[in-house]
Design an enzyme around this catalytic site. Structure first.
Site, PDB file in Angstrom:
ATOM      1  N   LYS A   1       2.743  49.782 130.919  1.00  0.00           N
ATOM      2  CA  LYS A   1       3.837  48.852 131.166  1.00  0.00           C
ATOM      3  C   LYS A   1       5.041  49.580 131.762  1.00  0.00           C
ATOM      4  O   LYS A   1       5.138  50.809 131.718  1.00  0.00           O
ATOM      5  CB  LYS A   1       4.234  48.145 129.866  1.00  0.00           C
ATOM      6  CG  LYS A   1       4.689  49.073 128.758  1.00  0.00           C
ATOM      7  CD  LYS A   1       4.960  48.298 127.470  1.00  0.00           C
ATOM      8  CE  LYS A   1       5.405  49.239 126.362  1.00  0.00           C
ATOM      9  NZ  LYS A   1       5.736  48.521 125.119  1.00  0.00           N
TER      10      LYS A   1
ATOM     11  N   MET B   1      27.550  58.150 140.642  1.00  0.00           N
ATOM     12  CA  MET B   1      26.399  57.398 141.127  1.00  0.00           C
ATOM     13  C   MET B   1      25.405  58.299 141.863  1.00  0.00           C
ATOM     14  O   MET B   1      24.185  58.143 141.726  1.00  0.00           O
ATOM     15  CB  MET B   1      26.844  56.269 142.058  1.00  0.00           C
ATOM     16  CG  MET B   1      25.701  55.397 142.555  1.00  0.00           C
ATOM     17  SD  MET B   1      26.250  54.123 143.697  1.00  0.00           S
ATOM     18  CE  MET B   1      27.221  53.073 142.594  1.00  0.00           C
TER      19      MET B   1
ATOM     20  N   TYR C   1      35.431  61.875 137.832  1.00  0.00           N
ATOM     21  CA  TYR C   1      36.212  60.677 137.531  1.00  0.00           C
ATOM     22  C   TYR C   1      36.944  60.809 136.196  1.00  0.00           C
ATOM     23  O   TYR C   1      36.382  61.236 135.201  1.00  0.00           O
ATOM     24  CB  TYR C   1      35.310  59.445 137.486  1.00  0.00           C
ATOM     25  CG  TYR C   1      34.855  58.980 138.849  1.00  0.00           C
ATOM     26  CD1 TYR C   1      35.769  58.462 139.771  1.00  0.00           C
ATOM     27  CD2 TYR C   1      33.527  59.057 139.219  1.00  0.00           C
ATOM     28  CE1 TYR C   1      35.362  58.034 141.020  1.00  0.00           C
ATOM     29  CE2 TYR C   1      33.100  58.628 140.464  1.00  0.00           C
ATOM     30  CZ  TYR C   1      34.029  58.116 141.363  1.00  0.00           C
ATOM     31  OH  TYR C   1      33.613  57.694 142.607  1.00  0.00           O
TER      32      TYR C   1
ATOM     33  N   ARG D   1       8.838  41.363 115.268  1.00  0.00           N
ATOM     34  CA  ARG D   1       9.137  41.138 116.683  1.00  0.00           C
ATOM     35  C   ARG D   1       8.158  40.081 117.200  1.00  0.00           C
ATOM     36  O   ARG D   1       8.525  38.935 117.386  1.00  0.00           O
ATOM     37  CB  ARG D   1       9.032  42.455 117.443  1.00  0.00           C
ATOM     38  CG  ARG D   1       9.560  42.421 118.856  1.00  0.00           C
ATOM     39  CD  ARG D   1       9.552  43.797 119.483  1.00  0.00           C
ATOM     40  NE  ARG D   1       8.198  44.376 119.545  1.00  0.00           N
ATOM     41  CZ  ARG D   1       7.941  45.581 120.064  1.00  0.00           C
ATOM     42  NH1 ARG D   1       8.923  46.338 120.528  1.00  0.00           N
ATOM     43  NH2 ARG D   1       6.692  46.030 120.096  1.00  0.00           N
TER      44      ARG D   1
END
Length: 359
Positions: free
Chosen positions: A34, A302, A254, A129
């Site tokens: 998956k 990024m 940043y 779940r």
């Protein structure tokens, strides 16, 4: 320049499958693929797992992609189907399905089919779940056995909540609940995920379903992949695109999140959260350049990260390879530095990353 690249080592993948079989020699193997094979590439990974007995995915779209890619082995939908209209698609493509609730059971009973579908009945023994409640189990079992659209051979399944914690008594509670429920049922059983394959041999049953361990990542708390006999399949690398000096007290990145405590040099590496590298990796997260560990400094951008290589370093240059994780630098350590888990790092690899497959 070979910027952000995920190199996938097929020989390591096959070695990990062999390790699963060594640990669970009497069980068939359902390889879990998956989420794009945990970020490794759905079809290429499946094509290399000829030794697996079946594959498991989460969504029908993943199963269809496997069939389109030429995969003919049994495919199990771990969440089952979501719409009654999916049943015809499952039958046409020979997909097997989990049944975990009344909607799915009723849809199978009401379908008009020209054949039968193989079903895995999932029991909720404590994960809370997906799965039928223990008190519902007998009713679901008998209805599935009586359904003309369901293959006569039912499979029974559950899922551990804490299998990565060897000393957690909840695992024994779940195992006992499941064992009691199915004791009189002549059906193949499937309980063990990667962590349970390693920690709880008594849970192996007729089938095991390895996921994370196939990709060479430790599924067990406090154990490294090498300690468990696993080989990392993915190496995530990029290149140094700049080397520059900063002076004591100067901020980097940043928000000025990090300031140099002394004059030093930074290697700027072309990778960031736009490639899937974790934005919340903390200062000091290791990056491997030319075989040496250097600390990440400043916030992850990024497209770039900055690495402190020291004031007098002359061995790091533009174009040098930088390893984010791989055989030499465990992804488990990087995940810890980013306050997350290896699963998330692998699944967050973005389409901008180039994949390279090694046999």
């Amino acid at each position: 320049m070979a910027l952000a690249t995920a190199t996938i080592d097929f020989s390591a993948l096959r070695a990990n499958l062999a390790r699963v079989k060594e640990l669970a020699p009497n069980s068939q193997v359902m390889a879990v693929l998956k989420a794009n094979a945990y970020g490794h590439g759905l079809v290429p990974i499946a094509q290399q797992l000829a030794g697996a007995d079946a594959f498991a995915v989460a969504r029908i779209e993943e199963a269809l992609a496997l069939r389109t890619g030429g995969i003919t082995k049994p495919i199990v939908l771990l969440e089952g189907f979501f719409k009654a209209s999916d049943i015809d698609i499952m039958l046409a493509n020979n997909f097997q399905t989990i049944v975990h609730d009344e909607y799915q059971l009723a849809a199978l009973e009401q379908a008009q089919l020209s054949g039968q579908i193989k079903v895995w009945l999932k029991v909720d023994t404590g994960m809370h779940r997906l799965g039928v409640e223990p008190q519902q189990f007998e009713q679901f079992y008998q209805r599935l056995k009586g359904c003309a659209n369901v293959h006569e051979q039912l499979h029974l399944m559950t899922h551990f909540a804490c299998a990565d914690e060897l000393e957690n008594s909840y695992n024994q509670t779940q195992l006992a609940t499941f064992t009691t429920l199915v004791s009189d049922k002549p059906a193949p059983l499937c309980l063990a995920n990667s962590a349970a394959i390693i920690n709880y041999p008594q849970s192996h049953g007729h089938w095991v379903r390895p996921g994370l361990m196939l990709y060479g990542v430790s599924p067990v708390q406090g154990k490294t992949s090498s300690e468990l006999g696993l080989q990392p399949v993915m190496s995530l690398t990029s290149e140094v695109i700049a080397v520059r000096r900063v002076k004591k007290g100067e901020p980097v990145g940043y928000g000025g999140h990090w300031q140099a405590s002394a004059d030093t040099q930074l290697a700027v590496v072309a990778i960031g959260y736009g490639d899937g590298y974790p934005r919340h990796a903390e200062n000091g997260t290791p990056v491997l350049i030319n075989g040496r560990r250097y600390p990440l400094v400043g916030r992850v951008s990024m497209d770039m990260i900055s690495v402190d290589i020291g004031a007098d370093n002359q061995s790091v240059a533009v174009g040098d390879d930088a390893i984010m994780w791989g055989a030499e630098l465990g992804i488990e350590e990087i995940a810890s530095c980013a306050s997350t888990i290896a699963y998330e790092l692998l699944c967050n690899i973005t389409p901008r990353v180039t994949y390279q497959y090694l046999n």
